[in-house]
Design a protein around this motif. Structure first.
Motif, PDB file in Angstrom:
ATOM      1  N   ASN A 274     -30.481 -35.540  32.002  1.00 39.96           N
ATOM      2  CA  ASN A 274     -28.865 -35.221  31.860  1.00 39.96           C
ATOM      3  C   ASN A 274     -29.309 -34.356  34.112  1.00 39.96           C
ATOM      4  OD1 ASN A 274     -27.196 -35.755  30.032  1.00 39.96           O
ATOM      5  ND2 ASN A 274     -28.151 -33.508  28.956  1.00 39.96           N
TER       6      ASN A 274
ATOM      7  N   GLY B 111     -27.118 -38.516  33.655  1.00 39.54           N
ATOM      8  CA  GLY B 111     -26.529 -37.997  32.119  1.00 39.54           C
ATOM      9  C   GLY B 111     -26.987 -39.317  31.323  1.00 39.54           C
TER      10      GLY B 111
ATOM     11  N   ASP C 145     -27.326 -36.079  23.464  1.00 34.29           N
ATOM     12  CA  ASP C 145     -27.135 -34.848  24.385  1.00 34.29           C
ATOM     13  C   ASP C 145     -27.398 -36.036  25.447  1.00 34.29           C
ATOM     14  OD1 ASP C 145     -26.445 -33.508  22.515  1.00 34.29           O
ATOM     15  OD2 ASP C 145     -28.342 -32.955  21.876  1.00 34.29           O
TER      16      ASP C 145
ATOM     17  N   ARG D 156     -25.257 -36.941  28.479  1.00 29.84           N
ATOM     18  CA  ARG D 156     -23.900 -35.665  29.380  1.00 29.84           C
ATOM     19  C   ARG D 156     -24.061 -36.283  30.891  1.00 29.84           C
ATOM     20  NH1 ARG D 156     -22.109 -33.778  24.820  1.00 29.84           N
ATOM     21  NH2 ARG D 156     -20.242 -32.928  25.775  1.00 29.84           N
TER      22      ARG D 156
ATOM     23  N   SER E 209     -22.627 -43.558  33.027  1.00 28.56           N
ATOM     24  CA  SER E 209     -23.418 -42.201  31.696  1.00 28.56           C
ATOM     25  C   SER E 209     -23.169 -42.171  30.354  1.00 28.56           C
ATOM     26  CB  SER E 209     -23.100 -40.504  32.116  1.00 28.56           C
ATOM     27  OG  SER E 209     -22.957 -40.920  33.764  1.00 28.56           O
TER      28      SER E 209
ATOM     29  N   ASN F 107     -23.394 -38.131  23.144  1.00 28.87           N
ATOM     30  CA  ASN F 107     -23.626 -38.705  24.433  1.00 28.87           C
ATOM     31  C   ASN F 107     -22.181 -37.896  25.089  1.00 28.87           C
ATOM     32  OD1 ASN F 107     -26.245 -39.318  24.537  1.00 28.87           O
ATOM     33  ND2 ASN F 107     -25.458 -40.348  22.351  1.00 28.87           N
ATOM     34  N   ALA F 108     -22.026 -38.194  26.149  1.00 27.98           N
ATOM     35  CA  ALA F 108     -20.660 -37.976  26.882  1.00 27.98           C
ATOM     36  C   ALA F 108     -21.129 -38.865  28.184  1.00 27.98           C
ATOM     37  CB  ALA F 108     -20.065 -36.485  27.132  1.00 27.98           C
TER      38      ALA F 108
ATOM     39  N   ASP G 213     -20.923 -42.402  23.019  1.00 28.99           N
ATOM     40  CA  ASP G 213     -22.591 -42.562  22.458  1.00 28.99           C
ATOM     41  C   ASP G 213     -22.720 -44.494  22.968  1.00 28.99           C
ATOM     42  OD1 ASP G 213     -22.946 -40.402  21.662  1.00 28.99           O
ATOM     43  OD2 ASP G 213     -21.492 -40.935  19.708  1.00 28.99           O
TER      44      ASP G 213
END
Length: 357
Positions: A256, A270, A290, A292, A298, A327-328, A331
């Motif tokens: 990140n 990210g 995670d 993100r 991203s 994830n953001a 996914d």
């Protein structure tokens, strides 16, 4: 990142593998034993020249470094082993930079062959390369370059890398906070013939592991955590593209950091696993969690077209049995420009387009 040219617990875990050994009391000793080839060991003490020992050595010899600090900028162009005494054997900038003679100034150890005449069988192990302007360990035109139990930290571009090289082995190393490029890099080779990247930790880099314009690379059981991008597979438009790479059983989480645009590379951050093009790659049984960010690239596992000028689609890739959670913005993302990529049996919750999970 030149696409077109060539936590405390983690610290303890990695450095525990850099085990010191008993120091020798003489400058050069004959090695016999089971091999009986007459190879010699050259002991270099802190403050003395590694390059002088390299120049003096015959192919097959070992350069043994004791605990302490040494000048880097070491040029290797013959089959040698350079072995330190663990993390307290440290190469840092100073004195004459012999890598400048082959246009690789600012590098801790450079292993350089010639097109059609690679340097074969070089091994670098059990030492630290730190604070070089460009690279920690850099190989170009090599075959069977082995780098094991090396800490590459705070270098300006790459931590540990090989260009135009085959059958390399990067194992049980740690790439930490290496500036603008990648902790680990394999690239610029039509067929890497199974170069191995295994058991490494990469954190604080722009990219944890970058495979660019290379085929037949294997990466497994690496910790790729806390970079801008965990893994990047990149087709930069050169002939042959990128592909046939297997990435499996890696932890690719919490990448990140934010990296500003660099040369022709867009801002990154990210992202767990990022495809810029590439074909016939296998991403299997990884934990990708995670990662993100808010950038176009991203997310967890993200597929885009290759880089200009060709912008070739990412195609015929298989994403299989990965745990992709938290994830953001998503996914899984398929913006590859192709309908030939397969997403199978991944444990995930969100995707773009919908239905990939």
């Amino acid at each position: 990142m030149r696409w077109t040219t060539a936590g405390p617990v983690g610290v303890v875990a990695v450095l525990a593998g850099l085990t010191p050994f008993t120091t020798a009391g003489q400058a050069s000793a004959q090695e016999g034993g089971a091999y009986g080839h007459g190879h010699r060991t050259h002991v270099v003490r802190p403050g003395h020249s590694i390059q002088a020992a390299v120049d003096r050595a015959r192919p097959g010899d070992t350069i043994k470094l004791l605990r302490g600090t040494y000048d880097g900028g070491v040029l290797v162009n013959k089959r040698l082993t350079i072995r330190g005494a663990g993390e307290k054997t440290v190469l840092r900038p100073g004195g004459i930079d012999h890598c400048a003679a082959v246009k690789r100034a600012g590098t801790g150890i450079c292993v350089i062959g010639r097109p059609g005449h690679p340097v074969k069988g070089v091994t670098i192990e059990d030492l630290t390369v730190r604070k070089f302007a460009k690279n920690g360990v850099f190989g170009q035109f090599t075959d069977r370059l082995t780098v094991e139990r090396v800490l590459a930290a705070d270098n300006g571009e790459y931590g540990i890398s090989e260009f135009n090289s085959t059958r390399g082995r990067f194992a049980h190393n740690w790439a930490l906070n290496n500036g603008d490029e990648a902790g680990f890099y394999v690239g610029d080779i039509a067929n890497a013939h199974g170069t191995v990247v295994t058991g490494n930790r990469s954190t604080g880099n722009a990219i944890g592991l970058l495979v660019r314009h290379a085929r037949n690379v294997k990466a497994w059981r690496n910790e790729l955590v806390g970079n801008c991008v965990g893994v990047a597979l990149v087709d930069d438009g050169q002939k042959g593209g990128q592909g046939n790479t297997k990435v499996w059983k890696n932890n690719v989480s919490k990448n990140n950091r934010e990296c500003a645009a660099h040369e022709e590379v867009p801002p990154l951050g990210g992202t767990g696993v990022l495809f810029f093009g590439g074909d016939h790659n296998l991403i299997e049984k990884n934990v990708v969690k995670d990662n993100r960010g808010r950038l176009p690239y991203s997310g967890g596992i993200v597929l885009f077209r290759g880089t200009p000028p060709l912008n070739r689609p990412a195609r015929d890739n298989l994403i299989l049995l990965n745990v992709v959670r938290g994830n953001a913005p998503f996914d899984l993302v398929d913006n590859s420009g192709s309908r030939t990529n397969r997403f199978r049996r991944n444990l995930c919750r969100t995707s773009n387009p919908a239905g990939l999970c």
